[in-house]
Design a protein around this motif. Structure first.
Motif: not given
Length: 67
Positions: A1-12, A24-30
């Protein structure tokens, strides 16, 4: 799964207290996620709290503690 775009999912984002996706993603640790929808990501902290309560109760049963 990609970390970008809606295809990559949504993150809190724990740092900004908001849903992030795409570029618009912060570092994975956040981040918590990925989640399939923005609504699921918005409920991330509630789900974490519920799971922690379940795990604490299970640990108490396992060790024979009364709570």
């Amino acid at each position: 799964m990609s970390d970008s775009g809606p295809d990559g999912g949504y993150y809190w984002c724990l740092r900004h207290q908001r849903v992030e996706s795409g570029a618009d993603l912060c570092a994975a640790k956040y981040r918590l996620g990925p989640y399939a929808s923005k609504a699921d990501a918005e409920q991330a902290l509630q789900r974490v709290s519920e799971r922690n309560e379940e795990w604490d109760a299970e640990n108490a049963r396992w060790t024979g503690e009364q709570g």
